[in-house]
Design a protein around this motif. Structure first.
Motif, PDB file in Angstrom:
ATOM      1  N   ARG A  43       0.824  -1.210   0.000  1.00  0.00           N
ATOM      2  CA  ARG A  43       0.000   0.000   0.000  1.00  0.00           C
ATOM      3  C   ARG A  43       0.858   1.260   0.000  1.00  0.00           C
ATOM      4  NH1 ARG A  43      -2.904  -3.364   3.425  1.00  0.00           N
ATOM      5  NH2 ARG A  43      -2.117  -2.331   5.300  1.00  0.00           N
ATOM      6  N   SER A  44       1.964   1.233   0.723  1.00  0.00           N
ATOM      7  CA  SER A  44       2.867   2.392   0.752  1.00  0.00           C
ATOM      8  C   SER A  44       3.494   2.642  -0.615  1.00  0.00           C
ATOM      9  CB  SER A  44       3.971   2.187   1.789  1.00  0.00           C
ATOM     10  OG  SER A  44       3.437   2.135   3.078  1.00  0.00           O
ATOM     11  N   LEU A  45       3.884   1.568  -1.273  1.00  0.00           N
ATOM     12  CA  LEU A  45       4.459   1.723  -2.616  1.00  0.00           C
ATOM     13  C   LEU A  45       3.398   2.233  -3.593  1.00  0.00           C
ATOM     14  CD1 LEU A  45       6.617  -1.524  -2.836  1.00  0.00           C
ATOM     15  CD2 LEU A  45       7.474   0.824  -2.634  1.00  0.00           C
ATOM     16  N   ASP A  46       2.211   1.669  -3.528  1.00  0.00           N
ATOM     17  CA  ASP A  46       1.122   2.088  -4.406  1.00  0.00           C
ATOM     18  C   ASP A  46       0.804   3.571  -4.215  1.00  0.00           C
ATOM     19  OD1 ASP A  46      -0.981   1.931  -6.250  1.00  0.00           O
ATOM     20  OD2 ASP A  46      -2.401   1.211  -4.746  1.00  0.00           O
ATOM     21  N   ALA A  47       0.877   4.047  -2.987  1.00  0.00           N
ATOM     22  CA  ALA A  47       0.554   5.441  -2.679  1.00  0.00           C
ATOM     23  C   ALA A  47       1.564   6.430  -3.268  1.00  0.00           C
ATOM     24  CB  ALA A  47       0.472   5.643  -1.167  1.00  0.00           C
ATOM     25  N   ARG A  48       2.724   5.966  -3.674  1.00  0.00           N
ATOM     26  CA  ARG A  48       3.731   6.862  -4.266  1.00  0.00           C
ATOM     27  C   ARG A  48       3.345   7.329  -5.660  1.00  0.00           C
ATOM     28  NH1 ARG A  48       9.539   4.261  -2.495  1.00  0.00           N
ATOM     29  NH2 ARG A  48       9.005   4.047  -0.285  1.00  0.00           N
ATOM     30  N   GLY A  49       2.419   6.620  -6.282  1.00  0.00           N
ATOM     31  CA  GLY A  49       1.943   7.033  -7.603  1.00  0.00           C
ATOM     32  C   GLY A  49       3.061   7.135  -8.613  1.00  0.00           C
ATOM     33  N   ASP A  50       3.108   8.250  -9.342  1.00  0.00           N
ATOM     34  CA  ASP A  50       4.095   8.451 -10.411  1.00  0.00           C
ATOM     35  C   ASP A  50       5.533   8.522  -9.902  1.00  0.00           C
ATOM     36  OD1 ASP A  50       2.023   8.485 -12.182  1.00  0.00           O
ATOM     37  OD2 ASP A  50       1.953  10.664 -12.364  1.00  0.00           O
ATOM     38  N   ARG A  51       5.722   8.694  -8.606  1.00  0.00           N
ATOM     39  CA  ARG A  51       7.078   8.781  -8.047  1.00  0.00           C
ATOM     40  C   ARG A  51       7.693   7.403  -7.796  1.00  0.00           C
ATOM     41  NH1 ARG A  51       4.115  11.644  -4.417  1.00  0.00           N
ATOM     42  NH2 ARG A  51       4.884  10.237  -2.804  1.00  0.00           N
ATOM     43  N   LEU A  52       6.909   6.337  -7.945  1.00  0.00           N
ATOM     44  CA  LEU A  52       7.385   4.991  -7.689  1.00  0.00           C
ATOM     45  C   LEU A  52       8.408   4.583  -8.743  1.00  0.00           C
ATOM     46  CD1 LEU A  52       7.067   2.413  -5.964  1.00  0.00           C
ATOM     47  CD2 LEU A  52       5.315   1.688  -7.600  1.00  0.00           C
ATOM     48  N   THR A  53       9.508   3.972  -8.289  1.00  0.00           N
ATOM     49  CA  THR A  53      10.541   3.479  -9.214  1.00  0.00           C
ATOM     50  C   THR A  53      10.712   1.976  -9.040  1.00  0.00           C
ATOM     51  OG1 THR A  53      12.410   3.726  -7.691  1.00  0.00           O
ATOM     52  CG2 THR A  53      11.792   5.677  -9.010  1.00  0.00           C
ATOM     53  N   ALA A  54      11.293   1.352 -10.049  1.00  0.00           N
ATOM     54  CA  ALA A  54      11.583  -0.083  -9.970  1.00  0.00           C
ATOM     55  C   ALA A  54      12.565  -0.357  -8.832  1.00  0.00           C
ATOM     56  CB  ALA A  54      12.131  -0.581 -11.297  1.00  0.00           C
ATOM     57  N   ASP A  55      13.493   0.554  -8.586  1.00  0.00           N
ATOM     58  CA  ASP A  55      14.442   0.380  -7.474  1.00  0.00           C
ATOM     59  C   ASP A  55      13.709   0.363  -6.135  1.00  0.00           C
ATOM     60  OD1 ASP A  55      16.637   0.167  -9.136  1.00  0.00           O
ATOM     61  OD2 ASP A  55      17.189   2.289  -8.948  1.00  0.00           O
ATOM     62  N   ASP A  56      12.687   1.232  -5.988  1.00  0.00           N
ATOM     63  CA  ASP A  56      11.884   1.231  -4.760  1.00  0.00           C
ATOM     64  C   ASP A  56      11.261  -0.149  -4.539  1.00  0.00           C
ATOM     65  OD1 ASP A  56      12.340   3.979  -4.406  1.00  0.00           O
ATOM     66  OD2 ASP A  56      10.457   4.528  -5.409  1.00  0.00           O
ATOM     67  N   VAL A  57      10.705  -0.705  -5.610  1.00  0.00           N
ATOM     68  CA  VAL A  57      10.030  -1.997  -5.514  1.00  0.00           C
ATOM     69  C   VAL A  57      11.035  -3.100  -5.202  1.00  0.00           C
ATOM     70  CG1 VAL A  57       8.629  -3.694  -6.752  1.00  0.00           C
ATOM     71  CG2 VAL A  57       8.172  -1.249  -7.039  1.00  0.00           C
ATOM     72  N   ARG A  58      12.183  -3.091  -5.864  1.00  0.00           N
ATOM     73  CA  ARG A  58      13.212  -4.099  -5.581  1.00  0.00           C
ATOM     74  C   ARG A  58      13.678  -4.020  -4.131  1.00  0.00           C
ATOM     75  NH1 ARG A  58      14.981  -2.459 -10.554  1.00  0.00           N
ATOM     76  NH2 ARG A  58      14.575  -3.955 -12.194  1.00  0.00           N
ATOM     77  N   GLU A  59      13.896  -2.804  -3.640  1.00  0.00           N
ATOM     78  CA  GLU A  59      14.329  -2.631  -2.256  1.00  0.00           C
ATOM     79  C   GLU A  59      13.288  -3.130  -1.265  1.00  0.00           C
ATOM     80  OE1 GLU A  59      15.467   1.446  -1.674  1.00  0.00           O
ATOM     81  OE2 GLU A  59      17.022   1.322  -3.207  1.00  0.00           O
ATOM     82  N   ALA A  60      12.022  -3.099  -1.651  1.00  0.00           N
ATOM     83  CA  ALA A  60      10.936  -3.552  -0.785  1.00  0.00           C
ATOM     84  C   ALA A  60      10.659  -5.047  -0.935  1.00  0.00           C
ATOM     85  CB  ALA A  60       9.669  -2.756  -1.084  1.00  0.00           C
ATOM     86  N   GLY A  61      11.369  -5.719  -1.837  1.00  0.00           N
ATOM     87  CA  GLY A  61      11.199  -7.159  -2.001  1.00  0.00           C
ATOM     88  C   GLY A  61      10.715  -7.610  -3.354  1.00  0.00           C
ATOM     89  N   GLY A  62      10.433  -6.693  -4.269  1.00  0.00           N
ATOM     90  CA  GLY A  62       9.961  -7.070  -5.604  1.00  0.00           C
ATOM     91  C   GLY A  62      11.026  -7.809  -6.401  1.00  0.00           C
ATOM     92  N   THR A  63      10.585  -8.735  -7.238  1.00  0.00           N
ATOM     93  CA  THR A  63      11.483  -9.538  -8.053  1.00  0.00           C
ATOM     94  C   THR A  63      10.811  -9.861  -9.387  1.00  0.00           C
ATOM     95  OG1 THR A  63      12.727 -11.632  -8.138  1.00  0.00           O
ATOM     96  CG2 THR A  63      10.633 -11.670  -6.985  1.00  0.00           C
ATOM     97  N   ASP A  64      11.605 -10.260 -10.357  1.00  0.00           N
ATOM     98  CA  ASP A  64      11.042 -10.651 -11.658  1.00  0.00           C
ATOM     99  C   ASP A  64      10.884 -12.168 -11.762  1.00  0.00           C
ATOM    100  OD1 ASP A  64      13.714 -11.289 -11.828  1.00  0.00           O
ATOM    101  OD2 ASP A  64      14.078 -10.211 -13.683  1.00  0.00           O
ATOM    102  N   ASP A  65      10.690 -12.826 -10.653  1.00  0.00           N
ATOM    103  CA  ASP A  65      10.550 -14.281 -10.575  1.00  0.00           C
ATOM    104  C   ASP A  65       9.392 -14.769 -11.455  1.00  0.00           C
ATOM    105  OD1 ASP A  65       9.870 -16.913  -9.837  1.00  0.00           O
ATOM    106  OD2 ASP A  65      10.496 -16.604  -7.779  1.00  0.00           O
ATOM    107  N   PRO A  66       9.668 -15.643 -12.429  1.00  0.00           N
ATOM    108  CA  PRO A  66       8.601 -16.126 -13.314  1.00  0.00           C
ATOM    109  C   PRO A  66       7.538 -16.954 -12.586  1.00  0.00           C
ATOM    110  CG  PRO A  66      10.692 -17.201 -13.834  1.00  0.00           C
ATOM    111  CD  PRO A  66      10.986 -16.161 -12.815  1.00  0.00           C
ATOM    112  N   ASP A  67       7.904 -17.596 -11.483  1.00  0.00           N
ATOM    113  CA  ASP A  67       6.903 -18.354 -10.718  1.00  0.00           C
ATOM    114  C   ASP A  67       5.864 -17.421 -10.094  1.00  0.00           C
ATOM    115  OD1 ASP A  67       8.051 -20.812 -11.318  1.00  0.00           O
ATOM    116  OD2 ASP A  67       9.310 -20.817  -9.511  1.00  0.00           O
ATOM    117  N   LEU A  68       6.302 -16.275  -9.589  1.00  0.00           N
ATOM    118  CA  LEU A  68       5.350 -15.305  -9.042  1.00  0.00           C
ATOM    119  C   LEU A  68       4.494 -14.700 -10.152  1.00  0.00           C
ATOM    120  CD1 LEU A  68       7.450 -13.510  -6.296  1.00  0.00           C
ATOM    121  CD2 LEU A  68       5.489 -15.013  -5.969  1.00  0.00           C
ATOM    122  N   ALA A  69       5.081 -14.475 -11.320  1.00  0.00           N
ATOM    123  CA  ALA A  69       4.316 -13.954 -12.462  1.00  0.00           C
ATOM    124  C   ALA A  69       3.223 -14.950 -12.848  1.00  0.00           C
ATOM    125  CB  ALA A  69       5.240 -13.694 -13.646  1.00  0.00           C
ATOM    126  N   ARG A  70       3.561 -16.219 -12.853  1.00  0.00           N
ATOM    127  CA  ARG A  70       2.587 -17.269 -13.195  1.00  0.00           C
ATOM    128  C   ARG A  70       1.493 -17.340 -12.126  1.00  0.00           C
ATOM    129  NH1 ARG A  70       5.865 -20.467 -15.104  1.00  0.00           N
ATOM    130  NH2 ARG A  70       6.801 -21.181 -13.167  1.00  0.00           N
TER     131      ARG A  70
END
Length: 113
Positions: free
Chosen positions: A34-61
């Protein structure tokens, strides 16, 4: 105990607490989502990675299997399994076209139960 032993113990405790606060790749809390979503246009891929985001294909599936739409054409997406306390709350997806965020969404798997 010698003073140096206390210093080593204090340092170890400090490092242990810091490690516990670091994001685990592929996971984040619902509050972090929710905190990341609230950043709107200011959100960066680095922000998401630092918070735990990944390009894992299993999660995409998993995102799609739980009812999410396919990735937007031309976008690169990062995913994270979201939790509240110890309860699974679905997979979050953050998609970017270059440096611009184009979508932030989460499958609320917990609502299906």
């Amino acid at each position: 105990m010698p003073r140096s032993t206390w210093l080593v113990l204090a340092l170890a405790a400090t490092l242990g607490v810091g490690a516990c606060q670091a994001a685990t790749s592929g996971e984040m809390t619902s509050q972090t989502y929710r905190s990341l979503d609230a950043r709107g246009d200011r959100l960066t891929a680095d922000d998401v990675r630092e918070a735990g985001g990944t390009d894992d294909p299993d999660l995409a599936r998993t995102f799609v299997e739980e009812g999410g739409r396919a990735e937007p054409s031309g976008a690169s997406c990062l995913y994270a399994r979201t939790t509240y306390r110890d309860s699974y709350r679905g997979v979050a997806r953050f998609c970017f076209d270059g440096a611009t965020v184009v979508s932030v969404e989460r499958n609320r798997a917990d609502l299906d139960r």
